[in-house]
Scaffold this active site. Structure first.
Site, PDB file in Angstrom:
ATOM      1  NE  ARG A   9     -17.810  -2.438  14.583  1.00 17.88           N
ATOM      2  CZ  ARG A   9     -17.569  -1.807  13.664  1.00 17.88           C
ATOM      3  NH1 ARG A   9     -18.857  -1.234  13.288  1.00 17.88           N
ATOM      4  NH2 ARG A   9     -17.052  -1.723  12.761  1.00 17.88           N
TER       5      ARG A   9
ATOM      6  CG  ASN B 298     -21.683   4.244   7.743  1.00 16.18           C
ATOM      7  OD1 ASN B 298     -22.288   5.309   7.657  1.00 16.18           O
ATOM      8  ND2 ASN B 298     -20.645   4.184   8.282  1.00 16.18           N
ATOM      9  CG  ASP B 299     -23.564  -1.939   7.834  1.00 12.77           C
ATOM     10  OD1 ASP B 299     -23.395  -1.950   6.624  1.00 12.77           O
ATOM     11  OD2 ASP B 299     -22.762  -2.441   8.805  1.00 12.77           O
TER      12      ASP B 299
ATOM     13  NE  ARG C 127     -21.989  -0.117   4.813  1.00 10.67           N
ATOM     14  CZ  ARG C 127     -20.930   0.186   5.348  1.00 10.67           C
ATOM     15  NH1 ARG C 127     -20.379   1.224   5.151  1.00 10.67           N
ATOM     16  NH2 ARG C 127     -20.521  -0.521   6.293  1.00 10.67           N
TER      17      ARG C 127
ATOM     18  CB  CYS D  80     -20.631   5.029  16.009  1.00 11.95           C
ATOM     19  SG  CYS D  80     -21.327   3.604  15.719  1.00 11.95           S
TER      20      CYS D  80
ATOM     21  NE  ARG E 127     -15.402   2.010  11.676  1.00 15.03           N
ATOM     22  CZ  ARG E 127     -15.360   3.173  11.401  1.00 15.03           C
ATOM     23  NH1 ARG E 127     -14.049   3.827  11.651  1.00 15.03           N
ATOM     24  NH2 ARG E 127     -16.423   4.131  11.156  1.00 15.03           N
TER      25      ARG E 127
ATOM     26  CG  HIS F 127     -15.717  -0.524   5.965  1.00 16.40           C
ATOM     27  ND1 HIS F 127     -16.986  -1.214   5.752  1.00 16.40           N
ATOM     28  CD2 HIS F 127     -16.057  -0.193   7.428  1.00 16.40           C
ATOM     29  CE1 HIS F 127     -17.889  -1.368   6.890  1.00 16.40           C
ATOM     30  NE2 HIS F 127     -17.350  -0.676   7.771  1.00 16.40           N
TER      31      HIS F 127
ATOM     32  CD  GLU G 151     -23.955  -2.783  12.476  1.00  9.67           C
ATOM     33  OE1 GLU G 151     -23.451  -2.036  11.962  1.00  9.67           O
ATOM     34  OE2 GLU G 151     -23.665  -3.892  13.182  1.00  9.67           O
TER      35      GLU G 151
END
Length: 596
Positions: free
Chosen positions: A346, A472-473, A483, A520, A309, A202, A449
């Site tokens: 979210r 990403n996840d 990650r 996203c 976020r 992140h 995810e």
């Protein structure tokens, strides 16, 4: 002497500037710029801190028991001498005057200088005196921190604007927490380098949202680079060049100018509709972290916010949580800034590499797990704290009275989680009705995810209005890779056949059910994936505002009908990336792709 340090490129471009080192310390150190009119008061803070430490040391010496070793008294005398030595406090004062660093930052910067000087001494005895300097500084930092917020970018209200120098600066650190990165959004730093981190940590994601060159996982960068070294950050190649030659410096300055011209050219696409060559209209949305990012998203030509976020509202608060009214005002500000365009919020996604500093709720149980990415994070944490969760839901629902809002739930994987989540949404709505507070009906969506969610799409599509793929996840959990860990970053592969199949199947099932679907994650903002995602049927991309123009350009040059012909061939290949380059980009494969 010129040297190169290699790391992982996470935000493209070139940055040139003097190095500002944020040294890691056993004591949390606040790093922020002060304004010119605060210099004298900051020097006074340093002076008062020094006097407090001096009194503490003198008290310790005075109250030593009679049978204490004589060396202990001598050591305290050495610490007192160091405390008043001009090489420490005098030089620290100079950092405050010249750079407008706060006292803690100035002190840690001078410690870095002195530590290197001691390391270069040939005499063993003198070299070992570095530990005495470190102990004195640690004690002084502790005194300074007693009444201050101990976070890397504390003092964000200064926004970095207090520094009066003209030289460009780049930030070098062992690591920078995502919440701390937010404090640098309007700062003077032109780029940054960290020793640790992965491409989709992140910290890296926020760096891209800042649209400044950045490199993570550079291992020894903070040890090899010195304060005020001239540094080039090549965010395209993942190379840090320290003390470059005039010829190299001029070459990179030329590249900087070319990059600026390219950005200006892309900016002209802002008002151009994102339509493919064969007439397919594509929705380009923005990812934001804070409400003040929304105006920038609107200015970049985003068709809305695809991912707000919300967890960043919960960070850098010394363990306190934002109340319902505070959250409501933040969400309303973002909604109003988008001027009628939809905003997808979210719910809080705390956990893994996004933690809260000191939370009173359950003592942050997930912080104590061996693998927080698999622990109490995201919706799991929200459901474990139902009153906090409903407070956030009420705030989001209230904001819907001021413009179109969508609600997005992260990391769902179980039918029971779906049921509990929807029950909490229903209760939050009823609480607002009972209180007479207005809200509009909002679409509720689920993040895809976790592989389990991607494999259970029929269940999700029965309960939710739309889905958003968090690549990403999804990659992290599918390939069992942390990650944020640079040690396994080479295994993080968005082109992995399993990843592409999960993404493709999710898009296909959502479209077949007539439900909205977007991506996203970082794949959405990577132009290398744009044609493939279009060919899979994706028509909604959400990314950092700075990436919208380049993705739009790729869309304008794409023909989805032609691209669709290659999808099966690419997805069935053992090496989808090579096959993609061969079929779409026209590059010959180095090795033939065999059908799986």
């Amino acid at each position: 002497m010129t040297l190169q340090v290699f790391g992982l490129p996470v935000s493209r471009g070139v940055a040139i500037g003097k190095a500002v080192l944020v040294a890691s310390s056993r004591v949390d150190v606040a790093h922020y710029f002060i304004n010119a009119d605060q210099v004298e008061s900051e020097i006074e803070r340093l002076r008062e801190g020094r006097d407090v430490v001096a009194r503490e040391l003198e008290t310790l010496k005075r109250e030593m028991p009679d049978d204490a070793p004589g060396e202990l008294g001598a050591l305290l005398d050495v610490h007192l001498l160091l405390l008043h030595d001009d090489a420490l406090t005098g030089a620290t004062k100079q950092w405050i005057v010249d750079r407008h660093y706060n006292a803690e930052w100035a002190l840690s910067a001078q410690l870095e200088v002195l530590a290197r000087q001691f390391d270069e001494m040939e005499d063993d005895y003198l070299r070992e005196r570095k530990a005495d300097v470190e102990q004195v500084v640690e004690r002084l930092l502790s005194v300074l921190a007693r009444g201050a917020t101990s976070a890397i970018a504390s003092g964000a209200s200064h926004g970095g604007s207090g520094w009066g120098g003209e030289e460009p600066l780049v930030l070098i650190a062992n690591d920078i927490a995502p919440a701390d990165m937010l404090q640098f959004k309007q700062s003077v730093f032109k780029g940054f380098v960290t020793d640790v981190g992965g491409k989709t940590s992140h910290t890296a994601i926020v760096a891209r949202s800042m649209d400044i060159p950045a490199i993570v996982g550079a291992r020894e960068a903070s040890r090899l680079i010195r304060q005020d070294d001239w540094v080039i950050i090549d965010g395209d190649a993942g190379v840090v060049i320290v003390d470059p030659s005039p010829m190299v410096l001029e070459e990179y300055r030329f590249r900087q100018r070319q990059s600026e011209l390219e950005r200006e050219r892309l900016a002209r696409l802002r008002h151009t509709p994102a339509v493919t060559l064969d007439g397919e209209r594509v929705e380009l949305l923005a990812n934001i972290e804070l409400p003040q990012d929304a105006p920038g998203a609107f200015a970049a030509g985003a068709a809305g916010v695809g991912l707000f976020r919300s967890e960043f509202l919960f960070m850098n608060r010394n363990g306190s949580l934002p109340g319902e009214d505070e959250q409501f005002e933040a969400y309303r500000a973002a909604v109003e800034a988008m001027q009628g365009l939809p905003v997808t919020i979210r719910t809080v996604d705390i956990g893994a590499d996004k933690s809260l500093e000191r939370m009173s709720i359950n003592e942050l149980r997930h912080e104590h797990t061996l693998n927080p990415a698999l622990g109490l994070r995201a919706i799991r944490w929200s459901l474990s704290e139902p009153s906090m969760f409903r407070m956030q839901l009420r705030a989001i629902l209230r904001a819907s009275a001021y413009g179109p809002v969508k609600l997005l739930i992260p990391m769902l994987a179980h039918r029971g989680e779906i049921r509990q989540t929807l029950e909490q949404v229903a209760r939050a709505k009823q609480q607002l009705r009972d209180a007479g507070l207005p809200f509009a009906e909002v679409e509720v969506g689920a993040m895809i995810e976790v592989p389990a969610a991607a494999l259970l799409m029929p269940l999700f599509l029965r309960h939710f209005d739309f889905v958003s793929i968090g690549t990403n996840d999804l990659i992290q959990y599918t390939l069992a890779i942390d990650r944020a860990d640079e040690n396994v970053s080479y295994l993080y592969d968005p082109w992995h056949p399993a990843i592409l199949k999960l993404v493709s199947d999710t898009i296909a099932q959502a479209r077949l059910a007539g439900k909205g679907v977007s991506v996203c994650g970082e794949m959405a903002g990577d132009s290398a994936f744009t044609p493939l995602l279009l060919a899979m049927g994706l028509r909604s991309f959400s990314m950092h505002p700075s990436q919208i123009a380049s993705i739009k350009q790729r869309i304008l040059r794409s023909d989805t009908q032609k691209l669709r012909l290659h999808v099966h061939d690419i997805l069935s290949s053992e090496d989808p990336h090579a096959r993609y380059r061969e079929l779409v980009d026209g590059e010959p494969s180095r090795t033939p792709a065999l059908a799986a």
